[in-house]
Design a protein around this motif. Sequence first.
Motif, PDB file in Angstrom:
ATOM      1  N   ARG A  38       0.712  -1.021  -0.038  1.00 31.00           N
ATOM      2  CA  ARG A  38       0.079  -0.020  -0.093  1.00 31.00           C
ATOM      3  C   ARG A  38       0.938   1.193  -0.027  1.00 31.00           C
ATOM      4  O   ARG A  38       0.648   2.079  -0.896  1.00 31.00           O
ATOM      5  CB  ARG A  38      -0.983  -0.140   1.234  1.00 31.00           C
ATOM      6  N   ASP A  39       1.806   1.231   0.782  1.00 25.75           N
ATOM      7  CA  ASP A  39       2.900   2.389   0.975  1.00 25.75           C
ATOM      8  C   ASP A  39       3.718   2.542  -0.832  1.00 25.75           C
ATOM      9  O   ASP A  39       3.692   3.486  -0.998  1.00 25.75           O
ATOM     10  CB  ASP A  39       3.936   2.007   1.976  1.00 25.75           C
ATOM     11  N   THR A  40       3.920   1.489  -1.124  1.00 28.05           N
ATOM     12  CA  THR A  40       4.478   1.618  -2.646  1.00 28.05           C
ATOM     13  C   THR A  40       3.518   2.146  -3.299  1.00 28.05           C
ATOM     14  O   THR A  40       4.011   3.167  -4.142  1.00 28.05           O
ATOM     15  CB  THR A  40       5.019   0.233  -2.798  1.00 28.05           C
ATOM     16  N   SER A  41       2.362   1.955  -3.316  1.00 25.95           N
ATOM     17  CA  SER A  41       1.329   2.478  -4.299  1.00 25.95           C
ATOM     18  C   SER A  41       1.010   3.882  -3.998  1.00 25.95           C
ATOM     19  O   SER A  41       0.982   4.558  -4.922  1.00 25.95           O
ATOM     20  CB  SER A  41       0.048   1.843  -4.243  1.00 25.95           C
ATOM     21  N   VAL A  42       1.139   4.228  -2.584  1.00 25.95           N
ATOM     22  CA  VAL A  42       0.706   5.783  -2.363  1.00 25.95           C
ATOM     23  C   VAL A  42       1.948   6.622  -2.955  1.00 25.95           C
ATOM     24  O   VAL A  42       1.842   7.563  -3.333  1.00 25.95           O
ATOM     25  CB  VAL A  42       0.579   5.840  -0.871  1.00 25.95           C
ATOM     26  N   ASP A  43       3.160   5.974  -2.679  1.00 23.09           N
ATOM     27  CA  ASP A  43       4.486   6.668  -3.269  1.00 23.09           C
ATOM     28  C   ASP A  43       4.392   7.104  -4.706  1.00 23.09           C
ATOM     29  O   ASP A  43       4.610   8.089  -5.045  1.00 23.09           O
ATOM     30  CB  ASP A  43       5.718   5.931  -2.737  1.00 23.09           C
ATOM     31  N   THR A  44       3.913   5.788  -5.471  1.00 15.91           N
ATOM     32  CA  THR A  44       3.722   6.029  -6.896  1.00 15.91           C
ATOM     33  C   THR A  44       2.583   7.013  -7.232  1.00 15.91           C
ATOM     34  O   THR A  44       2.951   7.809  -8.333  1.00 15.91           O
ATOM     35  CB  THR A  44       3.370   4.572  -7.273  1.00 15.91           C
ATOM     36  N   ILE A  45       1.544   7.018  -6.649  1.00 14.62           N
ATOM     37  CA  ILE A  45       0.484   8.116  -6.805  1.00 14.62           C
ATOM     38  C   ILE A  45       0.976   9.198  -6.309  1.00 14.62           C
ATOM     39  O   ILE A  45       0.803  10.188  -7.469  1.00 14.62           O
ATOM     40  CB  ILE A  45      -0.677   7.828  -6.293  1.00 14.62           C
ATOM     41  N   GLN A  46       1.667   9.462  -5.701  1.00 17.07           N
ATOM     42  CA  GLN A  46       2.298  10.854  -5.099  1.00 17.07           C
ATOM     43  C   GLN A  46       3.214  11.382  -5.908  1.00 17.07           C
ATOM     44  O   GLN A  46       3.238  12.434  -6.625  1.00 17.07           O
ATOM     45  CB  GLN A  46       2.936  10.791  -3.599  1.00 17.07           C
ATOM     46  N   ARG A  47       4.209  10.644  -6.496  1.00 20.38           N
ATOM     47  CA  ARG A  47       5.005  10.836  -7.668  1.00 20.38           C
ATOM     48  C   ARG A  47       4.506  11.220  -8.909  1.00 20.38           C
ATOM     49  O   ARG A  47       4.826  12.181  -9.425  1.00 20.38           O
ATOM     50  CB  ARG A  47       6.114   9.668  -7.703  1.00 20.38           C
ATOM     51  N   GLU A  48       3.640  10.524  -9.287  1.00 21.13           N
ATOM     52  CA  GLU A  48       2.709  10.692 -10.426  1.00 21.13           C
ATOM     53  C   GLU A  48       1.925  11.891 -10.523  1.00 21.13           C
ATOM     54  O   GLU A  48       1.749  12.666 -11.295  1.00 21.13           O
ATOM     55  CB  GLU A  48       1.988   9.575 -10.963  1.00 21.13           C
ATOM     56  N   LEU A  49       1.367  12.207  -9.353  1.00 15.48           N
ATOM     57  CA  LEU A  49       0.546  13.332  -9.202  1.00 15.48           C
ATOM     58  C   LEU A  49       1.347  14.693  -9.271  1.00 15.48           C
ATOM     59  O   LEU A  49       1.310  15.607  -9.967  1.00 15.48           O
ATOM     60  CB  LEU A  49      -0.067  13.515  -7.848  1.00 15.48           C
TER      61      LEU A  49
END
Length: 145
Positions: free
Chosen positions: A9-20
Amino acid sequence: MTGGDPRARDTSVDTIQRELTAFARRARATAARLHPDLPLVSYTLLAHIDDQQGCRATDLAAHYMLDKSTVSRQIATLEKLGLVERCPDPDDQRVQVLHATDAGISSLATTQSSRRAAVHDRLADWSEEDLDRFAAYLLRYNSAE
């Protein structure tokens, strides 16, 4: 929170933040194409003023949760560039309503057209289902408080 591996979940949230963040950079670049001296906030305010066919500065501050002084500075920039003008409110002459000028509308239309084309190109190979899902996720994300 749903079950599952918290690290995933943390990895996904990090990816989302980077892409935003990348998405925001592209948005700033779009604003710069409208006018090199126009920050993203000003571009966003101009688009809102045009979309609403006029509004008060206090409405902008409330809608975008911005300080009134920030909105005032951005509006001053838009006025200086000839993209926005103030007109008295027909219902209350003490109130000033902001309207996009013809130059503002034209600049916004040109920029929005190029932005729409760029997004369309980026999503050209996406299925209709993927587009619908992505749009729904963005709406869900942006409506969360």
